[in-house]
Design a protein around this motif. Structure first.
Motif, PDB file in Angstrom:
ATOM      1  N   LEU A   1      44.834 102.566  19.025  1.00 44.36           N
ATOM      2  CA  LEU A   1      45.760 101.485  18.699  1.00 44.36           C
ATOM      3  C   LEU A   1      45.383 100.190  19.393  1.00 44.36           C
ATOM      4  N   ARG A   2      44.949 100.265  20.622  1.00 43.64           N
ATOM      5  CA  ARG A   2      44.541  99.062  21.340  1.00 43.64           C
ATOM      6  C   ARG A   2      43.322  98.432  20.682  1.00 43.64           C
ATOM      7  N   ARG A   3      42.390  99.258  20.255  1.00 48.07           N
ATOM      8  CA  ARG A   3      41.208  98.721  19.582  1.00 48.07           C
ATOM      9  C   ARG A   3      41.582  98.099  18.240  1.00 48.07           C
ATOM     10  N   LEU A   4      42.512  98.735  17.522  1.00 55.57           N
ATOM     11  CA  LEU A   4      42.949  98.182  16.243  1.00 55.57           C
ATOM     12  C   LEU A   4      43.662  96.845  16.440  1.00 55.57           C
ATOM     13  N   GLY A   5      44.530  96.783  17.433  1.00 52.20           N
ATOM     14  CA  GLY A   5      45.223  95.532  17.714  1.00 52.20           C
ATOM     15  C   GLY A   5      44.269  94.414  18.081  1.00 52.20           C
ATOM     16  N   ARG A   6      43.288  94.735  18.894  1.00 55.58           N
ATOM     17  CA  ARG A   6      42.286  93.729  19.271  1.00 55.58           C
ATOM     18  C   ARG A   6      41.493  93.280  18.059  1.00 55.58           C
TER      19      ARG A   6
ATOM     20  N   VAL B   1      42.525  93.228  14.847  1.00 58.80           N
ATOM     21  CA  VAL B   1      43.365  92.379  14.001  1.00 58.80           C
ATOM     22  C   VAL B   1      43.465  90.971  14.584  1.00 58.80           C
ATOM     23  N   PHE B   2      43.643  90.874  15.893  1.00 57.73           N
ATOM     24  CA  PHE B   2      43.721  89.557  16.538  1.00 57.73           C
ATOM     25  C   PHE B   2      42.416  88.788  16.361  1.00 57.73           C
ATOM     26  N   THR B   3      41.285  89.479  16.497  1.00 60.25           N
ATOM     27  CA  THR B   3      39.981  88.824  16.351  1.00 60.25           C
ATOM     28  C   THR B   3      39.802  88.288  14.940  1.00 60.25           C
TER      29      THR B   3
ATOM     30  N   TRP C   1      42.224  87.426  12.818  1.00 59.34           N
ATOM     31  CA  TRP C   1      43.103  86.255  12.655  1.00 59.34           C
ATOM     32  C   TRP C   1      42.494  85.026  13.315  1.00 59.34           C
TER      33      TRP C   1
END
Length: 320
Positions: free
Chosen positions: A8-13, A15-17, A19
């Motif tokens: 989940l942390r990798r996925l969140g990072r 998505v932010f990248t 954007w």
């Protein structure tokens, strides 16, 4: 850290990248010199027609409004319509994407097939003439510039020796098996250009990690048990040494994508990179935004998957 939280942390990072890349791309394109309205409206149009076209493409809105409209459409999968081709950007990208995929995949496979044997050869002959020769090749490869390599190969094999085509993806009026042969001929020089750029760092990584693996205790134990040096090298040491090299493959995909933009321009190869070059010259904002988004997503997903796979292969990463 649990596996689910790690993913989940990798996925969140990721998505932010994506954007962040979308936002920076949107703003930078608006700083390009020239008027994008010229790509949409003809100088011979009446003022009413010109205004209607600008309204249709949203170019009459303030920058911040254009940005949020773009994000809103992006969420629904709408990348807009090409200014110059008047077709959806998705269609433009889908026409070019297969060629870029073939080019980058070919370069990646060639890099691995050549890099592993060269790295093993250098590590197994550490300090000898072959090792120094491979190191020189590796350092030289890291310092090469993509267009320079492409132009050199084009001059040598395309213009002087006339062994290979100098541009395009295939010959016209060629069908059947001959068409695939034509595609392969046109692919060789661009793929070789990308391979030469990436090969140096990959060879040096395989060499360094293999030298470290050969100094581990399990290698000493294997020698004491009477295993042959060849078996120790290829079956035991190389297996552990390839973990960082596997990670490098995912990281290099980003460099391959960036290099493909320049390579496709040099060889007039009809991929995403060539499309970016043409869109820049025409100030076709929707195509540029769609292409950069596609490249950003590709790089982020590749790095994210590499990170996750590495975490599964090496549990120490998940707890770091």
């Amino acid at each position: 850290m649990s596996i689910a939280l790690f993913v989940l942390r990798r996925l969140g990072r990721g998505v932010f990248t994506i954007w962040f890349a979308v936002t920076v791309t949107f703003l930078l394109l608006r700083l390009l010199p020239g008027d994008p309205a010229l790509a949409v409206a003809s100088p011979n149009m009446t003022e009413e027609t010109r205004a209607a076209l600008l309204t249709q493409y949203g170019l009459d809105q303030p920058l911040i409004i254009q940005y949020f409209i773009y994000l809103g459409r992006l969420v629904t999968g709408d990348l807009g319509t090409s200014f110059t081709q008047s077709i959806p950007v998705v269609d433009v990208l889908l026409q070019r994407l297969p060629w870029t995929l073939v080019l980058t995949a070919s370069a990646l496979v060639l890099t691995v097939l050549l890099g592993i044997p060269l790295g093993v050869l250098a590590a197994s002959r550490r300090g000898k003439a072959m090792d120094r020769f491979v190191q020189i090749l590796g350092v030289t490869g890291q310092s090469l510039f993509v267009p320079s390599v492409g132009i050199a190969l084009l001059l040598l094999f395309g213009l002087w020796l006339r062994w290979l085509p100098i541009g395009g993806a295939y010959d016209d009026a060629v069908y059947g098996v001959a068409w695939y042969g034509s595609v392969l001929q046109h692919l060789l020089l661009p793929a070789l250009s990308l391979t030469l750029i990436q090969l140096g760092s990959y060879v040096l990584t395989v060499r360094a990690t293999l030298i470290d693996a050969l100094g581990d205790d399990y290698v000493t134990l294997a020698k004491a048990n009477g295993l042959s040096p060849r078996r120790i090298l290829w079956k035991h040491a190389l297996r552990n040494a390839l973990l960082p090299a596997t990670t490098l493959i995912g990281l290099q995909l980003g460099f391959l994508v960036g290099g493909a933009v320049l390579t496709e321009t040099v060889f007039a190869y009809p991929g995403i990179g060539r499309g970016i070059y043409e869109a820049v010259t025409q100030l076709d904002f929707p195509v540029l935004q769609g292409a950069f988004l596609l490249l950003a997503v590709t790089v982020v997903v590749a790095n994210m998957l590499t990170d996750i796979v590495y975490g599964f292969l090496d549990p120490r990463v998940k707890t770091a």
